[in-house]
Design a protein around this motif. Sequence first.
Motif, mmCIF file in Angstrom:
data_model
loop_
_atom_site.group_PDB
_atom_site.id
_atom_site.type_symbol
_atom_site.label_atom_id
_atom_site.label_comp_id
_atom_site.label_asym_id
_atom_site.label_seq_id
_atom_site.Cartn_x
_atom_site.Cartn_y
_atom_site.Cartn_z
ATOM 1 N N LEU A 280 -3.670 3.018 1.275
ATOM 2 C CA LEU A 280 -3.759 2.137 0.114
ATOM 3 C C LEU A 280 -5.188 1.649 -0.109
ATOM 4 O O LEU A 280 -5.873 1.246 0.833
ATOM 5 C CB LEU A 280 -2.842 0.922 0.301
ATOM 6 N N HIS A 281 -5.595 1.713 -1.376
ATOM 7 C CA HIS A 281 -6.859 1.113 -1.818
ATOM 8 C C HIS A 281 -6.531 0.353 -3.109
ATOM 9 O O HIS A 281 -6.787 0.834 -4.204
ATOM 10 C CB HIS A 281 -7.904 2.196 -2.055
ATOM 11 N N CYS A 282 -5.943 -0.815 -2.942
ATOM 12 C CA CYS A 282 -5.404 -1.571 -4.083
ATOM 13 C C CYS A 282 -5.834 -3.033 -3.952
ATOM 14 O O CYS A 282 -5.343 -3.759 -3.073
ATOM 15 C CB CYS A 282 -3.879 -1.478 -4.130
ATOM 16 N N ALA A 283 -6.706 -3.469 -4.827
ATOM 17 C CA ALA A 283 -7.286 -4.798 -4.708
ATOM 18 C C ALA A 283 -6.278 -5.915 -4.978
ATOM 19 O O ALA A 283 -6.472 -7.051 -4.541
ATOM 20 C CB ALA A 283 -8.468 -4.930 -5.666
ATOM 21 N N ASN A 284 -5.191 -5.619 -5.699
ATOM 22 C CA ASN A 284 -4.267 -6.664 -6.127
ATOM 23 C C ASN A 284 -3.011 -6.761 -5.270
ATOM 24 O O ASN A 284 -2.068 -7.452 -5.630
ATOM 25 C CB ASN A 284 -3.867 -6.437 -7.591
ATOM 26 N N VAL A 285 -2.988 -6.102 -4.141
ATOM 27 C CA VAL A 285 -1.820 -6.136 -3.257
ATOM 28 C C VAL A 285 -1.999 -7.258 -2.234
ATOM 29 O O VAL A 285 -3.096 -7.489 -1.731
ATOM 30 C CB VAL A 285 -1.641 -4.771 -2.561
ATOM 31 N N THR A 286 -0.894 -7.928 -1.900
ATOM 32 C CA THR A 286 -0.949 -9.092 -1.011
ATOM 33 C C THR A 286 -0.135 -8.853 0.253
ATOM 34 O O THR A 286 0.415 -7.771 0.477
ATOM 35 C CB THR A 286 -0.420 -10.338 -1.743
ATOM 36 N N ASP A 287 -0.030 -9.913 1.055
ATOM 37 C CA ASP A 287 0.725 -9.847 2.316
ATOM 38 C C ASP A 287 2.185 -9.485 2.100
ATOM 39 O O ASP A 287 2.824 -8.922 2.990
ATOM 40 C CB ASP A 287 0.651 -11.191 3.046
ATOM 41 N N GLU A 288 2.719 -9.792 0.936
ATOM 42 C CA GLU A 288 4.134 -9.518 0.685
ATOM 43 C C GLU A 288 4.455 -8.040 0.834
ATOM 44 O O GLU A 288 5.517 -7.672 1.357
ATOM 45 C CB GLU A 288 4.518 -10.008 -0.717
ATOM 46 N N THR A 289 3.549 -7.179 0.395
ATOM 47 C CA THR A 289 3.782 -5.733 0.520
ATOM 48 C C THR A 289 3.845 -5.320 1.982
ATOM 49 O O THR A 289 4.763 -4.602 2.402
ATOM 50 C CB THR A 289 2.672 -4.962 -0.211
ATOM 51 N N LEU A 290 2.874 -5.762 2.797
ATOM 52 C CA LEU A 290 2.873 -5.354 4.200
ATOM 53 C C LEU A 290 4.035 -5.951 4.972
ATOM 54 O O LEU A 290 4.553 -5.337 5.913
ATOM 55 C CB LEU A 290 1.556 -5.758 4.855
ATOM 56 N N ARG A 291 4.478 -7.129 4.582
ATOM 57 C CA ARG A 291 5.660 -7.689 5.243
ATOM 58 C C ARG A 291 6.872 -6.810 4.994
ATOM 59 O O ARG A 291 7.678 -6.561 5.900
ATOM 60 C CB ARG A 291 5.915 -9.117 4.734
ATOM 61 N N THR A 292 7.011 -6.310 3.767
ATOM 62 C CA THR A 292 8.137 -5.434 3.446
ATOM 63 C C THR A 292 7.988 -4.079 4.136
ATOM 64 O O THR A 292 8.978 -3.500 4.600
ATOM 65 C CB THR A 292 8.231 -5.237 1.923
ATOM 66 N N VAL A 293 6.765 -3.567 4.208
ATOM 67 C CA VAL A 293 6.534 -2.312 4.939
ATOM 68 C C VAL A 293 6.954 -2.462 6.397
ATOM 69 O O VAL A 293 7.614 -1.580 6.972
ATOM 70 C CB VAL A 293 5.055 -1.896 4.835
ATOM 71 N N GLY A 294 6.603 -3.580 7.010
ATOM 72 C CA GLY A 294 6.983 -3.809 8.394
ATOM 73 C C GLY A 294 8.478 -3.906 8.593
ATOM 74 O O GLY A 294 9.003 -3.502 9.636
ATOM 75 N N ARG A 295 9.199 -4.415 7.605
ATOM 76 C CA ARG A 295 10.651 -4.547 7.726
ATOM 77 C C ARG A 295 11.394 -3.257 7.398
ATOM 78 O O ARG A 295 12.420 -2.945 8.022
ATOM 79 C CB ARG A 295 11.155 -5.651 6.792
ATOM 80 N N CYS A 296 10.882 -2.471 6.443
ATOM 81 C CA CYS A 296 11.658 -1.342 5.902
ATOM 82 C C CYS A 296 11.165 0.031 6.349
ATOM 83 O O CYS A 296 11.966 0.963 6.454
ATOM 84 C CB CYS A 296 11.648 -1.403 4.376
ATOM 85 N N CYS A 297 9.879 0.185 6.593
ATOM 86 C CA CYS A 297 9.319 1.521 6.903
ATOM 87 C C CYS A 297 9.146 1.647 8.413
ATOM 88 O O CYS A 297 8.019 1.675 8.939
ATOM 89 C CB CYS A 297 8.000 1.727 6.171
ATOM 90 N N LEU A 298 10.243 1.763 9.114
ATOM 91 C CA LEU A 298 10.209 1.766 10.572
ATOM 92 C C LEU A 298 9.718 3.088 11.138
ATOM 93 O O LEU A 298 9.429 3.179 12.336
ATOM 94 C CB LEU A 298 11.606 1.447 11.116
ATOM 95 N N SER A 299 9.604 4.132 10.298
ATOM 96 C CA SER A 299 9.116 5.441 10.764
ATOM 97 C C SER A 299 7.618 5.616 10.520
ATOM 98 O O SER A 299 7.083 6.703 10.775
ATOM 99 C CB SER A 299 9.879 6.576 10.055
ATOM 100 N N LEU A 300 6.946 4.566 10.025
ATOM 101 C CA LEU A 300 5.532 4.687 9.667
ATOM 102 C C LEU A 300 4.689 5.079 10.882
ATOM 103 O O LEU A 300 4.779 4.460 11.938
ATOM 104 C CB LEU A 300 5.031 3.355 9.097
ATOM 105 N N GLU A 301 3.853 6.134 10.701
ATOM 106 C CA GLU A 301 2.995 6.624 11.776
ATOM 107 C C GLU A 301 1.511 6.448 11.462
ATOM 108 O O GLU A 301 0.709 6.361 12.382
ATOM 109 C CB GLU A 301 3.277 8.106 12.047
ATOM 110 N N GLU A 302 1.147 6.401 10.185
ATOM 111 C CA GLU A 302 -0.264 6.279 9.811
ATOM 112 C C GLU A 302 -0.409 5.259 8.689
ATOM 113 O O GLU A 302 0.266 5.354 7.670
ATOM 114 C CB GLU A 302 -0.826 7.630 9.364
ATOM 115 N N LEU A 303 -1.304 4.289 8.881
ATOM 116 C CA LEU A 303 -1.544 3.244 7.894
ATOM 117 C C LEU A 303 -3.052 3.097 7.694
ATOM 118 O O LEU A 303 -3.803 2.914 8.655
ATOM 119 C CB LEU A 303 -0.948 1.917 8.354
ATOM 120 N N ALA A 304 -3.500 3.210 6.440
ATOM 121 C CA ALA A 304 -4.908 3.040 6.102
ATOM 122 C C ALA A 304 -5.020 2.013 4.988
ATOM 123 O O ALA A 304 -4.406 2.165 3.923
ATOM 124 C CB ALA A 304 -5.516 4.368 5.667
ATOM 125 N N LEU A 305 -5.797 0.962 5.207
ATOM 126 C CA LEU A 305 -5.962 -0.127 4.254
ATOM 127 C C LEU A 305 -7.447 -0.269 3.936
ATOM 128 O O LEU A 305 -8.264 -0.522 4.830
ATOM 129 C CB LEU A 305 -5.431 -1.440 4.845
#
Length: 609
Positions: free
Chosen positions: A275-300
């Motif tokens: 992700l390269h998105c200036a308008n994204v907040t903590d709410e998105t990453l909180r949901t990613v942590g709850r729902c995307c349990l198979s996540l292997e690579e994260l780039a911010l």
Amino acid sequence: MRGRDRINSCLPDELMVEIFQRLGSKSAHDACSLVCKRWLGLERLTRATLRVGASSTSDRFFKLLAARFTNVRNVHVDERLSISLPARLGRRRRNDQFADPALLFLRMHEETERKSVADVSESSSLSDDGLAVLGEGFPKMEKLSLIWCSNISSVGLRSLAERCMFLKSLDLQGCYVGDQGLAAVGECCKQLEELNLRFCEGLTDKGLVQLTAGCGRSLKSLGIAACAKMTDASLEAVGSHCQYLETLSLDSEFMHDIGLLSVARGCHYLKVLKLHCANVTDETLRTVGRCCLSLEELALHSFQRFTDVGLHSVGNGCKSLKSLTLTDCNFLTDNGLGKVATGCKQLTHLEVNGCHGIGTLGLESVGKSCPNLTELALLYCQRIGGRALLEIGRGCKFLQALHLVDCSIIGDDAIISIAKGCKNLRRLHIRRCYEIGDKAIVAIGRHCKSLKDLSIRFCDRVGDRALIAIGKGCSLTDLNVSGCHQIGDPGIIAIARGCPQLRSLDVSVLQRLGDIALAKLGEGCPLLREIIISHCRYITDAGLSHLVRNCSMLETCHMVYCHGITSAGVATVISSCPNIKKVLVEKSKVSERTRRRAGSVITYLCVDL
């Protein structure tokens, strides 16, 4: 038996095709195609991939390709690349009756190919008609890349989609296609798995919404960047229809939380999120942590509106995370990185770039909690000190790659700890770390026997003693010591004697380096393919002559601002290296004869400004 062709008389076509299909490299395929006309025809049947420069190519060229290579599955067309006519190989002999028969056949084959390509090379690029030809000629195509093909539109994309219904991967980077073309792909290509829409400025939400409705269930990878007319509505469609999506790469200032929240909630199989998105907040990453349990690579990248709260959620939920990249995220601190380290113990790759809130404590947590770390990159990290690498050396025994750029308070003790603890290190890149000197690199040479790639650019405290240790202890394939002013002939001679597998060398801006070092490199490193000697004032034509005498595989040579090198030296490189592809030099040092002979491989540095 000489004069008898047992292979062609005994082996049927089917077996020959099977043999060709097992060849690994393109060069092996090319060599087989030059044996005889039968092998040429059979080898063409086995070609699965074509790479074409679209610039200065007519649509008729693709008809020729389709006629010759009938079983192609992958086509890559890049508008940035030009087609170069086949060059003559070898030197013309006075009397061809004494030439090698294989060479004569090669020349005849070249002439045939030259005439065929020349007949269809016109000053036009790939158009909608060319796409139609591609669709007709390669109906079984599975992978298509159209890079910066600016003349194609939705009309051509629709005609191709209707013919290539087995398409699995489509790259439209920089193509100005419209929504209708993208909708046609969704309608016709039900097996599409990969889609790249980077810099597709003509697309709006409508195109991607229609595509996901048509083939969303098969889509696994999606890339979007600089598409100004795409909004959160596109991502909401992705979240609704692409439940099996595994990779999302998004670069947009027009996306907000609402779109990414939809993706996180609807794509539970997501493994890669960039992700390269200036308008994204903590709410998105909180949901990613709850729902995307198979996540292997994260780039911010360049996030200014989220804090450690988002990383806490990732650390708590994404236990399978293996790769984390943080670039210019100013509100992250040691606390957030530490939470990821303790929660994601399978982490193997970590890059921290310009995150000024992250310091020594955060990296210490990684060393203590992530024993499987294999690659670490610390770029422009002014607050990360030597204690962090001491902990990495103690806890990360499998580390294979370390990158340090502008880390001003990391010194010799930290690198010594890495050398003693991470003996599997294969790649070490250090740039402008002024506290690192000979002691550190000597320890690397003594303990890291598997090191292959070493770059220590502009490290003023590194000298010949360090390279002598490296030459004794490591067999390098790549070395870059650009700007290390204390290195001279003794260090490079040690490398020449101890690293016979060396392929790439950058010794630019070394003011103590002379011809003797180049002569020893020529004797000891016959596999050298790339050398950069720019700004070396004591290297002359004599040194170049000794170098190229044995380094016949040389492909790249940069030698700008070398006052001792003249047009004779440039001509020596050109004439002695049959594989040369690029020579960077001042225009004034290229004679008219050299320019006529090898103008296509010479790149000029303008010094007349």
